[in-house]
Design an enzyme around this catalytic site. Structure first.
Site, mmCIF file in Angstrom:
data_model
loop_
_atom_site.group_PDB
_atom_site.id
_atom_site.type_symbol
_atom_site.label_atom_id
_atom_site.label_comp_id
_atom_site.label_asym_id
_atom_site.label_seq_id
_atom_site.Cartn_x
_atom_site.Cartn_y
_atom_site.Cartn_z
ATOM 1 N N LYS A 81 -13.798 -52.689 -4.752
ATOM 2 C CA LYS A 81 -14.014 -51.462 -5.543
ATOM 3 C C LYS A 81 -12.634 -51.010 -6.032
ATOM 4 O O LYS A 81 -11.803 -50.597 -5.238
ATOM 5 C CB LYS A 81 -14.661 -50.423 -4.639
ATOM 6 C CG LYS A 81 -15.264 -49.163 -5.260
ATOM 7 C CD LYS A 81 -14.552 -48.502 -6.386
ATOM 8 C CE LYS A 81 -14.232 -47.048 -6.135
ATOM 9 N NZ LYS A 81 -13.259 -46.557 -7.115
ATOM 10 N N GLU A 101 -4.274 -48.293 4.608
ATOM 11 C CA GLU A 101 -2.878 -48.148 4.180
ATOM 12 C C GLU A 101 -2.845 -46.850 3.392
ATOM 13 O O GLU A 101 -3.411 -46.767 2.305
ATOM 14 C CB GLU A 101 -2.491 -49.361 3.334
ATOM 15 C CG GLU A 101 -0.999 -49.577 3.305
ATOM 16 C CD GLU A 101 -0.418 -49.098 2.000
ATOM 17 O OE1 GLU A 101 0.115 -47.962 2.018
ATOM 18 O OE2 GLU A 101 -0.495 -49.810 1.009
ATOM 19 N N CYS A 135 3.362 -45.251 -2.146
ATOM 20 C CA CYS A 135 3.084 -44.655 -0.835
ATOM 21 C C CYS A 135 4.347 -44.623 0.015
ATOM 22 O O CYS A 135 4.478 -43.791 0.898
ATOM 23 C CB CYS A 135 1.965 -45.408 -0.153
ATOM 24 S SG CYS A 135 2.137 -47.173 -0.328
HETATM 25 P P1 NAP Z 1 -7.895 -41.804 -3.361
HETATM 26 O O1 NAP Z 1 -8.820 -40.745 -3.813
HETATM 27 O O2 NAP Z 1 -7.665 -41.979 -1.917
HETATM 28 O O3 NAP Z 1 -8.389 -43.174 -4.019
HETATM 29 C C1 NAP Z 1 -8.173 -44.476 -3.526
HETATM 30 C C2 NAP Z 1 -9.438 -45.295 -3.698
HETATM 31 O O4 NAP Z 1 -10.484 -44.742 -2.881
HETATM 32 C C3 NAP Z 1 -9.977 -45.273 -5.130
HETATM 33 O O5 NAP Z 1 -10.581 -46.517 -5.412
HETATM 34 C C4 NAP Z 1 -11.015 -44.174 -5.036
HETATM 35 O O6 NAP Z 1 -11.989 -44.214 -6.046
HETATM 36 C C5 NAP Z 1 -11.621 -44.441 -3.680
HETATM 37 N N1 NAP Z 1 -12.335 -43.300 -3.116
HETATM 38 C C6 NAP Z 1 -12.234 -41.991 -3.434
HETATM 39 N N2 NAP Z 1 -13.096 -41.250 -2.699
HETATM 40 C C7 NAP Z 1 -13.761 -42.113 -1.904
HETATM 41 C C8 NAP Z 1 -14.787 -41.958 -0.926
HETATM 42 N N3 NAP Z 1 -15.297 -40.765 -0.621
HETATM 43 N N4 NAP Z 1 -15.231 -43.060 -0.286
HETATM 44 C C9 NAP Z 1 -14.727 -44.278 -0.583
HETATM 45 N N5 NAP Z 1 -13.783 -44.482 -1.508
HETATM 46 C C10 NAP Z 1 -13.294 -43.414 -2.158
HETATM 47 O O7 NAP Z 1 -6.553 -41.620 -4.071
HETATM 48 P P2 NAP Z 1 -6.371 -41.079 -5.559
HETATM 49 O O8 NAP Z 1 -7.420 -40.121 -6.014
HETATM 50 O O9 NAP Z 1 -6.231 -42.279 -6.407
HETATM 51 O O10 NAP Z 1 -5.001 -40.332 -5.367
HETATM 52 C C11 NAP Z 1 -4.888 -39.219 -4.499
HETATM 53 C C12 NAP Z 1 -3.732 -39.393 -3.580
HETATM 54 O O11 NAP Z 1 -3.851 -40.579 -2.767
HETATM 55 C C13 NAP Z 1 -2.391 -39.634 -4.242
HETATM 56 O O12 NAP Z 1 -1.839 -38.520 -4.828
HETATM 57 C C14 NAP Z 1 -1.609 -40.177 -3.077
HETATM 58 O O13 NAP Z 1 -1.237 -39.130 -2.212
HETATM 59 C C15 NAP Z 1 -2.590 -41.065 -2.404
HETATM 60 N N6 NAP Z 1 -2.428 -42.460 -2.824
HETATM 61 C C16 NAP Z 1 -1.839 -43.313 -1.950
HETATM 62 C C17 NAP Z 1 -1.680 -44.638 -2.313
HETATM 63 C C18 NAP Z 1 -1.045 -45.626 -1.401
HETATM 64 O O14 NAP Z 1 -0.688 -46.701 -1.860
HETATM 65 N N7 NAP Z 1 -0.927 -45.367 -0.115
HETATM 66 C C19 NAP Z 1 -2.097 -45.056 -3.563
HETATM 67 C C20 NAP Z 1 -2.711 -44.154 -4.436
HETATM 68 C C21 NAP Z 1 -2.873 -42.855 -4.022
HETATM 69 P P3 NAP Z 1 -11.706 -43.394 -7.407
HETATM 70 O O15 NAP Z 1 -10.666 -44.169 -8.118
HETATM 71 O O16 NAP Z 1 -12.980 -43.371 -8.118
HETATM 72 O O17 NAP Z 1 -11.267 -42.026 -7.009
#
Ligand code: NAP
Ligand code: MG
Length: 502
Positions: free
Chosen positions: A199, A275, A309
């Site tokens: 996904k 992660e 991250c």
């Molecule tokens: P996120 O919401 O955690 O998204 C990561 C993945 O999880 C995406 O594919 C997302 O889908 C999916 N997801 C979201 N809600 C979910 C749920 N309830 N159940 C299962 N999967 C779900 O992160 P984001 O919205 O992209 O960014 C928010 C914050 O996450 C960032 O600002 C940062 O702090 C953190 N982040 C961390 C990393 C890292 O490498 N550690 C990378 C990106 C972001 P959708 O794309 O449809 O939301």
């Protein structure tokens, strides 16, 4: 600091790929979402629609999991030797390598990162990861174990372990390194013989969909890799809760990581690796090679627009050198040209989305309200793209949100320290523990600090050094398990202990 928002067009091949009607990859076929729904993907450099992709949801996840289950339990993948799996992975790496420029353009349009950076880092790292994991396919070994069994005196046994693929794996990835995150996840899964439902992030689905085409071209059997585009709350949540998924590998926010754990707990206790976020300390000691440390500190936070991250977002500098280092990092920031990733001179592209731009700017405003000051940057750009200036904050306090929370943008909080004794507690004062760095010319000090820092990666006199052979992952709330290295292989296998009485 902002370049023109005009940028060269992508190559005709990329334009025609991006413009097509994107579908889901399920059981070896490109299919529409069962609901028929689609959604638009935006080019973050100008806010314009870039592509239309299928909006997969629970029904499509069900189909994809069924396909992955079937491919895992019967058919050509199930029967394949480790050597054959390794060859397929190597072939995928070769194919990807012949399309570096194409993938770099796709990544730049979809995510916003500079095309040249994607071509130099993201894509080659993905190629290398697939090759590294191709090598592992034939080296996944158990052990023979002499046993004693005290309640069966005189009995003799032959015991050994097998490492078997964990099964059907759900992989949920973020938008910051779209292709590379797909590679980190797919590589070990395919080397071990698992099957996958991937996904991808709603903001950046395109490079994984192109990779799906190469996966088919390489000859992976149908159903081994299924790719579902859609939203986290629907497709992602359905995958995390699915009773027939054996493991979820997730990269993203700590908040969503906790939801994944809950979903697994409420259903089949599937295995989980996570992660998650970070707020990594980058420490410059008084004896460091300062010019190198200044450039390193700038790259540590500004690489990938701070959307890493492991970004070095808390910069610790001895008070005696604080001004010099802060001015030096600000000078580095002033030389970064903001612009569309497709512009050849762009050193930093836009944030991935308007939401992310808002998040970063909200953090900046909260910092300013609480008394933090921007030595440079601190603003968004006045254009349709989602740009935020590289920013160096001073006059911060540990309790400010800009210091304690992950911003995921080009914002570093510089903190002065006096007493080296206070440094380690301050650096470790975070719910996260993903990465840390130390700049010093004193080897003993470097190793002592490396031991004391509570982080999954510690870099000494460098930052953001990644390799397929190096495990990567977090202490504390930065995650569970590791990506890459042989540790990733372990986490995609189950251990079976077999005992024969002689
Ligand atoms: P996120 O919401 O955690 O998204 C990561 C993945 O999880 C995406 O594919 C997302 O889908 C999916 N997801 C979201 N809600 C979910 C749920 N309830 N159940 C299962 N999967 C779900 O992160 P984001 O919205 O992209 O960014 C928010 C914050 O996450 C960032 O600002 C940062 O702090 C953190 N982040 C961390 C990393 C890292 O490498 N550690 C990378 C990106 C972001 P959708 O794309 O449809 O939301
Ligand atoms: Mg999201």
């Amino acid at each position: 600091m902002l370049l023109t928002t005009d940028a060269p067009q992508a190559s005709p091949d990329v334009q025609s790929f991006v413009g097509k009607d994107h579908k889901l990859l399920i059981a070896g076929e490109w299919v529409a979402a069962e609901s028929g729904k689609t959604f638009a993907v935006t080019n973050p450099a100008n806010g314009q629609p870039l592509a239309t992709v299928s909006e997969g949801d629970a029904a499509d996840v069900n189909r994809a999991v069924a396909a992955a289950r079937q491919a895992f339990e019967s058919g050509p993948w199930h029967a394949m030797t480790p050597s054959e799996r390794g060859k397929l992975l190597w072939k995928l790496a070769d194919l990807l390598e012949t399309h570096v420029e194409e993938f770099a353009e796709i990544e730049s349009l979809d995510n916003g990162k500079p095309r040249a950076v994607a071509a130099a880092a993201d894509i080659p790292l993905a190629v290398d990861l697939f090759r590294y994991m191709a090598g592992w396919a034939t080296k996944i070994e158990g052990t023979t174990i002499p046993i004693s069994v005290p309640y069966m005196p005189g009995a003799e046994f032959h015991s050994y372990t097998l490492r078997e693929p964990i099964g059907v794996v759900g992989q949920i990835i973020p938008w910051n390194f779209p292709l590379l995150m797909a590679a980190w996840k797919l590589g070990p899964a395919l080397a071990t013989g698992c099957t996958v439902v991937l996904k991808v992030a709603e903001e950046t689905p395109l490079s994984a969909l192109r990779l799906g085409q190469l996966i088919q071209e390489a000859g992976f059997p149908a159903g081994v890799v299924n790719i579902v585009t859609g939203f986290g709350e629907t497709a992602g949540a359905a995958l995390a809760a699915h009773p027939d998924v054996d493991k979820i590998a997730f990269t993203g926010s700590t908040e969503v990581g906790k939801l994944i754990v809950k979903a697994a707990g409420n259903t089949n206790l599937k295995k989980i690796t996570l992660e998650l976020g970070g707020k990594s300390p980058n420490i410059i000691l008084p004896d460091a090679d300062l010019p190198a440390a200044i450039v390193g500190a700038s790259n540590a936070i500004f690489f990938n627009h701070g959307q890493c991250c492991c970004a070095g977002s808390r910069l610790f500098v001895h008070r005696s050198q604080f001004e010099e280092v802060v001015d030096g990092v600000a000078e580095q920031a002033s030389q970064i040209k903001l612009g569309p990733g497709m512009h050849p001179d762009a050193g930093m592209g836009p944030m991935v989305s308007q939401i992310q731009q808002e998040r970063v700017c909200n953090y900046l405003e909260s910092g300013f309200r609480e008394g933090a000051r921007a030595v440079i940057g601190g603003n968004r750009s006045d254009t349709d793209g989602y740009f935020v200036e590289p920013t160096v904050l001073v006059d911060t306090k540990p309790e400010m949100q800009v210091v304690s929370e992950e911003i995921f943008g080009p914002v570093v909080a510089a903190v002065a320290f006096d007493d080296p004794e206070e440094l380690i507690p301050a650096a470790n004062n975070s719910i996260y523990g993903l990465a840390a760095a130390v700049w010093t010319q004193d080897v003993s000090k470097a190793h002592r600090l490396a031991k004391q820092l509570r982080a999954g990666s510690v870099w000494i006199n460098c930052y953001n050094v990644f390799d397929a052979a190096l495990p990567f992952g977090g202490y504390k709330q930065s995650g569970w398990g590791r990506e890459m290295g042989h540790e990733a292989i372990d986490l995609y296998t189950e251990t079976k202990a077999v005992t024969l009485q002689l």
